[in-house]
Write an enzyme that holds these catalytic residues in place. Structure first.
Site, PDB file in Angstrom:
ATOM      1  N   TYR A 129      33.276   0.362  14.475  1.00  0.00           N
ATOM      2  CA  TYR A 129      33.203  -0.844  15.316  1.00  0.00           C
ATOM      3  C   TYR A 129      31.996  -1.699  14.955  1.00  0.00           C
ATOM      4  O   TYR A 129      30.901  -1.179  14.724  1.00  0.00           O
ATOM      5  CB  TYR A 129      33.074  -0.446  16.788  1.00  0.00           C
ATOM      6  CG  TYR A 129      34.355   0.033  17.417  1.00  0.00           C
ATOM      7  CD1 TYR A 129      35.483  -0.792  17.471  1.00  0.00           C
ATOM      8  CD2 TYR A 129      34.441   1.299  17.958  1.00  0.00           C
ATOM      9  CE1 TYR A 129      36.654  -0.350  18.062  1.00  0.00           C
ATOM     10  CE2 TYR A 129      35.603   1.754  18.552  1.00  0.00           C
ATOM     11  CZ  TYR A 129      36.707   0.918  18.601  1.00  0.00           C
ATOM     12  OH  TYR A 129      37.857   1.357  19.184  1.00  0.00           O
TER      13      TYR A 129
ATOM     14  N   LYS B 251      23.030  25.459  38.257  1.00  0.00           N
ATOM     15  CA  LYS B 251      23.579  24.217  38.834  1.00  0.00           C
ATOM     16  C   LYS B 251      24.330  23.443  37.761  1.00  0.00           C
ATOM     17  O   LYS B 251      24.138  23.686  36.556  1.00  0.00           O
ATOM     18  CB  LYS B 251      22.444  23.376  39.413  1.00  0.00           C
ATOM     19  CG  LYS B 251      21.429  22.901  38.372  1.00  0.00           C
ATOM     20  CD  LYS B 251      20.168  22.343  39.030  1.00  0.00           C
ATOM     21  CE  LYS B 251      19.194  21.861  37.966  1.00  0.00           C
ATOM     22  NZ  LYS B 251      17.851  21.610  38.515  1.00  0.00           N
TER      23      LYS B 251
ATOM     24  N   MET C  48      34.666   6.504  21.004  1.00  0.00           N
ATOM     25  CA  MET C  48      34.947   7.395  22.125  1.00  0.00           C
ATOM     26  C   MET C  48      35.338   8.793  21.653  1.00  0.00           C
ATOM     27  O   MET C  48      34.918   9.805  22.218  1.00  0.00           O
ATOM     28  CB  MET C  48      36.083   6.814  22.979  1.00  0.00           C
ATOM     29  CG  MET C  48      36.329   7.583  24.255  1.00  0.00           C
ATOM     30  SD  MET C  48      37.708   6.936  25.207  1.00  0.00           S
ATOM     31  CE  MET C  48      37.086   5.365  25.742  1.00  0.00           C
TER      32      MET C  48
ATOM     33  N   ARG D 281      10.655  14.379  45.829  1.00  0.00           N
ATOM     34  CA  ARG D 281      12.091  14.369  45.575  1.00  0.00           C
ATOM     35  C   ARG D 281      12.798  15.116  46.697  1.00  0.00           C
ATOM     36  O   ARG D 281      13.594  14.556  47.426  1.00  0.00           O
ATOM     37  CB  ARG D 281      12.374  14.995  44.206  1.00  0.00           C
ATOM     38  CG  ARG D 281      13.783  14.804  43.724  1.00  0.00           C
ATOM     39  CD  ARG D 281      14.006  15.395  42.343  1.00  0.00           C
ATOM     40  NE  ARG D 281      13.917  16.850  42.330  1.00  0.00           N
ATOM     41  CZ  ARG D 281      14.297  17.597  41.298  1.00  0.00           C
ATOM     42  NH1 ARG D 281      14.757  17.021  40.202  1.00  0.00           N
ATOM     43  NH2 ARG D 281      14.195  18.903  41.344  1.00  0.00           N
TER      44      ARG D 281
HETATM   45  C1  LIG Z   1      16.860  22.340  37.887  1.00  0.00           C
HETATM   46  C2  LIG Z   1      15.839  23.059  38.646  1.00  0.00           C
HETATM   47  C3  LIG Z   1      15.248  24.232  38.138  1.00  0.00           C
HETATM   48  C4  LIG Z   1      15.456  24.690  36.711  1.00  0.00           C
HETATM   49  O1  LIG Z   1      14.668  23.858  35.876  1.00  0.00           O
HETATM   50  P1  LIG Z   1      14.590  24.049  34.294  1.00  0.00           P
HETATM   51  O2  LIG Z   1      13.581  23.030  33.877  1.00  0.00           O
HETATM   52  O3  LIG Z   1      15.948  23.745  33.775  1.00  0.00           O
HETATM   53  O4  LIG Z   1      14.169  25.446  34.017  1.00  0.00           O
HETATM   54  C5  LIG Z   1      14.414  24.957  38.983  1.00  0.00           C
HETATM   55  N1  LIG Z   1      14.153  24.532  40.232  1.00  0.00           N
HETATM   56  C6  LIG Z   1      14.666  23.388  40.745  1.00  0.00           C
HETATM   57  C7  LIG Z   1      14.317  22.971  42.128  1.00  0.00           C
HETATM   58  C8  LIG Z   1      15.515  22.603  39.962  1.00  0.00           C
HETATM   59  O5  LIG Z   1      16.010  21.473  40.469  1.00  0.00           O
END
Ligand SMILES: *Cc1c(COP(=O)(O)O)cnc(C)c1O
Length: 345
Positions: free
Chosen positions: A242, A33, A290, A128
């Site tokens: 800065y 992802k 930046m 979640r």
């Molecule tokens: C992001 C995610 C993972 C991977 O998690 P890591 O801690 O990066 O290994 C697996 N399952 C779900 C549902 C996630 O959202």
């Protein structure tokens, strides 16, 4: 060339995947992802597909469609956000498997794509995503009759193996999936490291593939080298950057390197971060701009062409620590201005 170099070691990604795969008897998937945590989903996923990974995970259907173009037909692509209204054409065209999170998503799915496969995401306590126990028991027999491709849940505290939440979620997941024959999945990187009780049929590592904690044995994957654009000599008492936030306490040699918070070098890391020549650390001084960072190179004998900000010595988690955050945020913040180079393909 002034542009900063981001090197991504695909051989290290492969080795990390293999090491995590060797820790369980489950099938090992790969979470790609957010463009594989910012490192390039197409490159990472095609590399891991060649290594034997057959199940990939993304957050959004749109990410899945892009990934399908890179992978071609064959590997399964699961979508954590499930099936949102309007997703059906993408899910169908890219042959994605949505992980349905609610009765509403189940309805959207069976109405729009009645013969298209799906998985189920259960909420075992994280609050979640996923179906809660009551919702699941109402839907369970209907869903199981259609042979879901996977039933999964996600752990909230797997980076702390001793946390009582892990057992609690495991027990909840076991209860919710009692008697289920569909493949089950509970663990991301942290859960894999917690041992076989947590492995079930499929694991879903993400950050460990990319060299981040909690997989402390991971090989580093990312290296960032920043060219020095200019060097200047300061008298004692002069300031850098800065807000005059840093003042020299001795005559000092300051290098300006080409990257800043627009490149994901988090501003909060300013005071605590080092840049490296080999293994020699040089402190970052002044506020991170930046596009630029000041570095105190007074103690170096020679002025190098570039300084390393991320690599084997200062890894993603050290850099994250300096900014008071986690490796995941460092990786996904890196931005698009780097000259990206893939090695070890
Ligand atoms: C992001 C995610 C993972 C991977 O998690 P890591 O801690 O990066 O290994 C697996 N399952 C779900 C549902 C996630 O959202």
């Amino acid at each position: 060339m002034a542009v900063a170099h981001l090197t991504i070691d695909l051989a290290a990604v492969r080795a990390n995947w293999r090491t995590l795969a060797a820790q369980s008897t489950a099938e090992t998937g790969a979470v790609v992802k957010a463009d594989a945590y910012g490192l390039g989903a197409a490159q990472i996923a095609t590399t891991l597909a060649k290594e034997g990974a057959r199940k990939f995970f993304v957050a959004l259907a749109e990410e899945g469609a892009t990934l399908r173009t890179a992978l071609g037909p064959g590997p399964e692509i699961f979508v954590f956000s499930g099936h949102m209204p309007g997703d059906a054409p993408i899910i169908s065209a890219a042959d994605l498997t949505p992980l349905l999170n609610s009765v509403d998503q189940m309805l959207v799915h069976v109405e729009s794509l009645p013969h298209h496969g799906f998985g189920i995401q259960l909420d075992s306590g994280m609050n979640r995503l996923g179906m809660e126990p009551a919702e699941w028991s109402a839907l369970r027999s209907l869903a199981l009759a259609q042979a879901p491709a996977m039933i999964m849940s996600h752990l909230a505290c797997a980076d702390e193996p001793e946390h009582p939440m892990n057992r609690q979620q495991l027990e909840c997941f076991l209860k919710m999936t009692e008697g289920v024959t569909a493949p089950r999945s509970l663990s991301a990187t942290g859960g894999i490291l917690m041992g076989s009780d947590y492995h079930f049929d499929i694991t879903r590592p993400g950050v460990g593939l990319y060299g981040g904690l909690p997989f402390s044995d991971a090989l580093p994957v990312v290296q960032i080298d920043l060219p020095i654009i200019q060097v200047r000599d300061l008298l004692e008492g002069e300031t850098v950057g800065y807000g005059n936030s840093w003042r020299s306490r001795r005559p000092s040699r300051i290098a300006t390197v080409n990257a800043g918070y627009a490149d994901g070098i988090l501003r909060a890391a300013g005071g605590q971060m080092h840049l490296l020549v080999g293994t020699i650390p040089c402190p970052a001084v002044g506020r991170i701009s930046m596009d630029m960072i000041g570095v105190d190179i007074t103690d170096l004998e020679d002025t190098p062409d570039s300084l390393q900000i991320l690599g084997p010595t200062q890894d993603v988690d050290s850099l994250a620590n300096a900014a008071g955050t986690i490796g995941y945020e460092v990786l996904t913040s890196l931005g698009s201005r780097y000259n990206r180079r893939y090695i070890g393909a």
